[in-house]
Design a protein around this motif. Structure first.
Motif, mmCIF file in Angstrom:
data_model
loop_
_atom_site.group_PDB
_atom_site.id
_atom_site.type_symbol
_atom_site.label_atom_id
_atom_site.label_comp_id
_atom_site.label_asym_id
_atom_site.label_seq_id
_atom_site.Cartn_x
_atom_site.Cartn_y
_atom_site.Cartn_z
ATOM 1 N N LYS A 105 0.838 -1.203 0.000
ATOM 2 C CA LYS A 105 0.000 0.000 0.000
ATOM 3 C C LYS A 105 0.873 1.254 0.000
ATOM 4 C CE LYS A 105 -4.170 1.733 2.311
ATOM 5 N NZ LYS A 105 -5.098 1.505 3.464
ATOM 6 N N ALA A 106 1.952 1.229 0.780
ATOM 7 C CA ALA A 106 2.850 2.385 0.843
ATOM 8 C C ALA A 106 3.502 2.649 -0.505
ATOM 9 C CB ALA A 106 3.909 2.160 1.913
ATOM 10 N N LEU A 107 3.907 1.571 -1.177
ATOM 11 C CA LEU A 107 4.539 1.726 -2.488
ATOM 12 C C LEU A 107 3.556 2.219 -3.533
ATOM 13 C CD1 LEU A 107 6.811 -1.455 -2.638
ATOM 14 C CD2 LEU A 107 7.566 0.923 -2.523
ATOM 15 N N ASN A 108 2.315 1.883 -3.373
ATOM 16 C CA ASN A 108 1.291 2.359 -4.304
ATOM 17 C C ASN A 108 1.159 3.880 -4.219
ATOM 18 O OD1 ASN A 108 -0.926 1.851 -6.204
ATOM 19 N ND2 ASN A 108 -2.217 2.592 -4.545
ATOM 20 N N TYR A 109 1.308 4.410 -2.997
ATOM 21 C CA TYR A 109 1.225 5.864 -2.818
ATOM 22 C C TYR A 109 2.542 6.550 -3.180
ATOM 23 C CZ TYR A 109 -3.117 5.078 -0.188
ATOM 24 O OH TYR A 109 -4.380 4.715 0.190
ATOM 25 N N ASP A 110 3.641 5.987 -2.691
ATOM 26 C CA ASP A 110 4.956 6.586 -2.888
ATOM 27 C C ASP A 110 5.868 5.549 -3.550
ATOM 28 O OD1 ASP A 110 7.309 7.970 -2.820
ATOM 29 O OD2 ASP A 110 7.476 8.064 -0.634
ATOM 30 N N PRO A 111 5.966 5.558 -4.899
ATOM 31 C CA PRO A 111 6.636 4.475 -5.618
ATOM 32 C C PRO A 111 8.154 4.592 -5.717
ATOM 33 C CG PRO A 111 5.787 6.049 -7.187
ATOM 34 C CD PRO A 111 5.380 6.549 -5.820
ATOM 35 N N ARG A 112 8.745 5.581 -5.062
ATOM 36 C CA ARG A 112 10.194 5.739 -5.169
ATOM 37 C C ARG A 112 10.911 4.461 -4.764
ATOM 38 N NH1 ARG A 112 11.085 11.065 -1.655
ATOM 39 N NH2 ARG A 112 9.675 9.874 -0.321
ATOM 40 N N ARG A 113 12.084 4.242 -5.359
ATOM 41 C CA ARG A 113 12.813 3.012 -5.059
ATOM 42 C C ARG A 113 13.296 3.004 -3.608
ATOM 43 N NH1 ARG A 113 18.746 3.245 -5.958
ATOM 44 N NH2 ARG A 113 19.331 5.382 -6.460
ATOM 45 N N ARG A 114 13.351 1.817 -3.057
ATOM 46 C CA ARG A 114 13.846 1.641 -1.697
ATOM 47 C C ARG A 114 15.341 1.331 -1.733
ATOM 48 N NH1 ARG A 114 9.273 4.061 -1.648
ATOM 49 N NH2 ARG A 114 7.817 3.501 0.013
ATOM 50 N N GLU A 115 15.943 1.201 -0.570
ATOM 51 C CA GLU A 115 17.398 1.067 -0.478
ATOM 52 C C GLU A 115 17.934 -0.125 -1.268
ATOM 53 O OE1 GLU A 115 18.731 1.060 3.523
ATOM 54 O OE2 GLU A 115 18.128 3.134 3.928
ATOM 55 N N ASP A 116 17.171 -1.218 -1.317
ATOM 56 C CA ASP A 116 17.658 -2.407 -2.017
ATOM 57 C C ASP A 116 17.254 -2.429 -3.492
ATOM 58 O OD1 ASP A 116 15.021 -2.653 -1.346
ATOM 59 O OD2 ASP A 116 15.101 -4.796 -0.919
ATOM 60 N N ASP A 117 16.651 -1.347 -3.983
ATOM 61 C CA ASP A 117 16.292 -1.242 -5.401
ATOM 62 C C ASP A 117 17.399 -0.493 -6.145
ATOM 63 O OD1 ASP A 117 13.814 -2.440 -4.944
ATOM 64 O OD2 ASP A 117 12.848 -0.514 -4.519
ATOM 65 N N ASP A 118 17.798 -1.026 -7.298
ATOM 66 C CA ASP A 118 18.847 -0.384 -8.085
ATOM 67 C C ASP A 118 18.294 0.773 -8.907
ATOM 68 O OD1 ASP A 118 20.814 -2.151 -7.209
ATOM 69 O OD2 ASP A 118 20.398 -3.593 -8.817
ATOM 70 N N LEU A 119 19.120 1.801 -9.066
ATOM 71 C CA LEU A 119 18.805 2.879 -9.999
ATOM 72 C C LEU A 119 18.583 2.281 -11.384
ATOM 73 C CD1 LEU A 119 18.860 5.961 -10.837
ATOM 74 C CD2 LEU A 119 21.309 5.622 -11.230
ATOM 75 N N GLN A 120 17.551 2.737 -12.076
ATOM 76 C CA GLN A 120 17.260 2.263 -13.428
ATOM 77 C C GLN A 120 17.608 3.359 -14.431
ATOM 78 O OE1 GLN A 120 15.774 -1.154 -14.107
ATOM 79 N NE2 GLN A 120 16.924 -1.071 -12.177
ATOM 80 N N ILE A 121 18.400 2.989 -15.441
ATOM 81 C CA ILE A 121 18.832 3.940 -16.468
ATOM 82 C C ILE A 121 18.257 3.496 -17.807
ATOM 83 C CG2 ILE A 121 20.804 5.012 -17.617
ATOM 84 C CD1 ILE A 121 22.455 4.302 -15.108
ATOM 85 N N LEU A 122 17.569 4.398 -18.454
ATOM 86 C CA LEU A 122 16.924 4.108 -19.735
ATOM 87 C C LEU A 122 17.441 5.079 -20.788
ATOM 88 C CD1 LEU A 122 13.255 3.198 -20.380
ATOM 89 C CD2 LEU A 122 14.230 5.121 -21.634
#
Length: 450
Positions: A105-122
């Motif tokens: 539910k928290a991610l649905n509101y605030d989808p920013r990556r968490r500490e264990d999520d890698d930066l995504q480059i497109l």
């Protein structure tokens, strides 16, 4: 022979005169439309639109704003509420905090990556102009920012079209404030000092400018010089290491050798960075890695050194295709050239740095400027889907609304619906949203989210 020289001289003189006349006119126009101190401002969003970006009802949006004590702008006798993106993001974080341990539910509101999520480059790429790379990049960047992600848009095109869309006049940007300052070979600045805030909350910009054309020249020059220097540096390192192993060496001499070895290793590191020019952008991104969720690179219409650097840095390569047969022929050439370049990159990196420095990448195709009422174009789309893997399900439609908004340097997200034919605007926005939503899903999947 003399007449040939005369004609050449006349042509060159004409080019100089035409350049002077056109540049002065464009500069005057830029000053009138975008004075140096002028700033674009993002419109405020009516309650229904703001709520849709947050994935909640307009009523719950209002209740949350009141609970937080936000002073929301109210317009008219009916007191219609309008929300800025900054207010929307405050509400996102408030709702995510209220969700507590319910992570989904928290991610649905605030989808920013968490500490264990890698930066995504497109990287959005194609070496053919007119394939809507910039339109795709800027719309995607704004879409993700409006949905709560922290975005850096990197404008690698010396023409600076993406920067212009965000209200920056590339020709007026000093070298020290442009992307070039972060990737140049002399006195490079940290990317964090070059990045500029935009008028859109959560969306920053590394400005493209004509200075980038210099990097296309200096990159191969530096790579060549580094290739010539490398053997000498490696030989000196071997000599130092051999002398360190000798018996009876004094402590003073050993300390002296350690200092020399450290200096030579630093020289080798610098040499490899210059030799592996295509890693330079990736190295620059390390400075801002904690600050963003997604970096989007808008590349120039070529497969030169800048595009190669973006392709190497990217986790996801998004190739735009206009569904015309001549563009498909160009796409085949693009793929052939890209294969040769990337095979060289991978072989070189594996040899020089080790295979662990090669990371998996995805390749996606996006069909752009598609007239879905055209039978020939529909046939091309069908062919592309049958021949290429990972063609996005959704296509970006050709639309007068996108073109008209672009004429005043706006995206559909910035433009007021009332300025267009309503059905035309809605159809175009739906197309863009579906494309961007599909890319968002791809990014979320790499963070392990459904």
């Amino acid at each position: 022979m003399a007449s040939d020289l005369l004609e050449h001289g006349i042509m060159l003189s004409q080019m100089k005169a035409d350049h002077k006349a056109l540049s002065s006119t464009l500069a005057a126009l830029a000053q009138s439309q975008f004075p140096p101190k002028a700033q674009k401002v993002l419109r405020k969003f009516p309650a229904s639109e703001a709520a849709s970006y947050l994935g909640i009802t307009a009523r719950y949006l209002a209740l949350s704003a009141d609970e937080m004590g936000l002073e929301i702008e109210k317009v008219g006798r009916g007191e219609r509420r309008f929300y800025s993106l900054e207010e929307m993001n405050q509400i996102r974080r408030f709702l995510a905090h209220k969700a507590g341990d319910d992570m989904a539910k928290a991610l649905n509101y605030d989808p920013r990556r968490r500490e264990d999520d890698d930066l995504q480059i497109l990287a959005c790429s194609n070496f053919k102009g007119g394939s809507a790379k910039t339109c795709t990049s800027v719309h995607l960047a704004q879409y993700l920012a409006l949905h709560g992600y922290r975005i850096l848009l990197v404008d690698l095109d010396p023409q600076g079209s993406a920067s212009s869309m965000l209200g920056i006049v590339p020709e007026l940007v000093p070298e020290e404030e442009s992307l070039f300052a972060a990737i140049r070979y002399q006195d490079a600045r940290p990317l964090s000092e070059v990045v500029q805030k935009t008028y859109i909350d959560n969306l920053d910009l590394a400005v493209g400018s004509p200075f980038l054309t210099e990097w296309e020249f200096f990159a191969p020059h530096q790579a060549t010089l580094a290739g010539q220097e490398e053997p000498g540096i490696r030989n000196r390192i071997l000599d130092i290491e051999d002398e360190k192993k000798q018996k009876g060496i004094s402590n003073a001499r050993l300390r002296d050798l350690e200092v020399k070895l450290e200096r030579e290793n630093a020289a080798l590191s610098d040499c490899l960075q210059r030799k592996l020019y295509f890693t330079r952008l990736q190295l620059a991104f390390e400075d801002v890695e904690p600050d963003y969720d997604v970096i989007i690179c808008d590349t120039p219409p070529s497969l030169g050194y800048l595009s190669n650097a973006a392709s190497f840095a990217a986790d996801h390569l998004l190739v735009t295709i206009h569904p015309q047969w001549i563009d498909c022929e160009s796409m085949a050439q693009y793929l052939a050239t890209s294969i040769a370049h990337n095979e060289f990159f991978e072989e070189t990196v594996a040899k020089q740095l080790g295979p662990e420095y090669l990371v998996p990448k995805t390749l996606q195709y996006l069909i752009t400027r598609h007239d879905n009422t055209s039978r020939p174009e529909t046939d091309v789309v069908t062919m592309l889907r049958s021949q290429l893997q990972n063609v996005l399900t959704n296509t970006m439609l050709r639309s007068s609304a996108i073109a008209e908004a672009g004429n005043v340097q706006q995206t559909l997200y910035e433009a007021e619906r009332s300025n267009f034919n309503g059905k035309t605007y809605d159809r175009a926005l739906d197309s863009v949203n579906k494309v961007n939503g599909e890319v968002e899903d791809l990014i979320k999947s790499y963070w392990g989210r459904s």
